[in-house]
Design a protein around this motif. Structure first.
Motif: not given
Length: 145
Positions: A84-98
């Motif tokens: 699900q992190f494919d194509g996502k920025t670092l910030l977008q990935r972290q927001k998904m976890v947060y």
């Protein structure tokens, strides 16, 4: 999940978990288990997930002067690998976890979180580290899952 069949890497992580849990507050173990399940559900398919407890007690001092919400707040390292992190920025990935951790961060049960959110290709390129405590990232931390 905690009841599923484990790969060799997961077995290693689980052995470390059992060792660490001897000294871990049962409430904190429950919090970590809850977030293990929540992250796996929200970011499925999860290739690898390891949550490490690096609580050193500094939340106690922070609670005294208002910098921490809960004196027993957990400090965690999270390594999560998902397509699900494919194509996502670092910030977008972290927001998904947060989004998964938000309630416990807001109430202080989680005092701080450091994370690496990798795609399977990035994880493989780093040598498939088992946790953020792996030499690929850091020398701190005890593996919880």
């Amino acid at each position: 999940r905690f009841t599923s069949k484990l790969t060799n890497k997961e077995k290693h992580c689980k052995e470390e978990e059992q060792f660490k849990q001897l000294n871990l507050n049962p409430t904190m173990t429950t919090i970590l288990q809850k977030h293990d399940v929540g992250l796996r559900d929200a970011l499925s398919p999860v290739t690898w997930l390891c949550i490490a407890d690096v609580t050193d007690g500094h939340a106690v001092e922070g609670f005294k002067d208002g910098r921490a919400l809960d004196p027993s707040g957990l400090e965690a390292l999270i390594l999560i690998v998902s397509t699900q992190f494919d194509g996502k920025t670092l910030l977008q990935r972290q927001k998904m976890v947060y989004n998964v951790l938000n309630d416990d961060l807001s109430n202080g049960l989680l005092h701080s979180v450091r994370m690496k959110c990798l795609t399977p290709k990035q994880w493989e390129k780093k040598g498939k580290p088992l946790s953020l405590a792996s030499s690929s990232f850091s020398k701190r931390g005890n593996i919880i899952n």
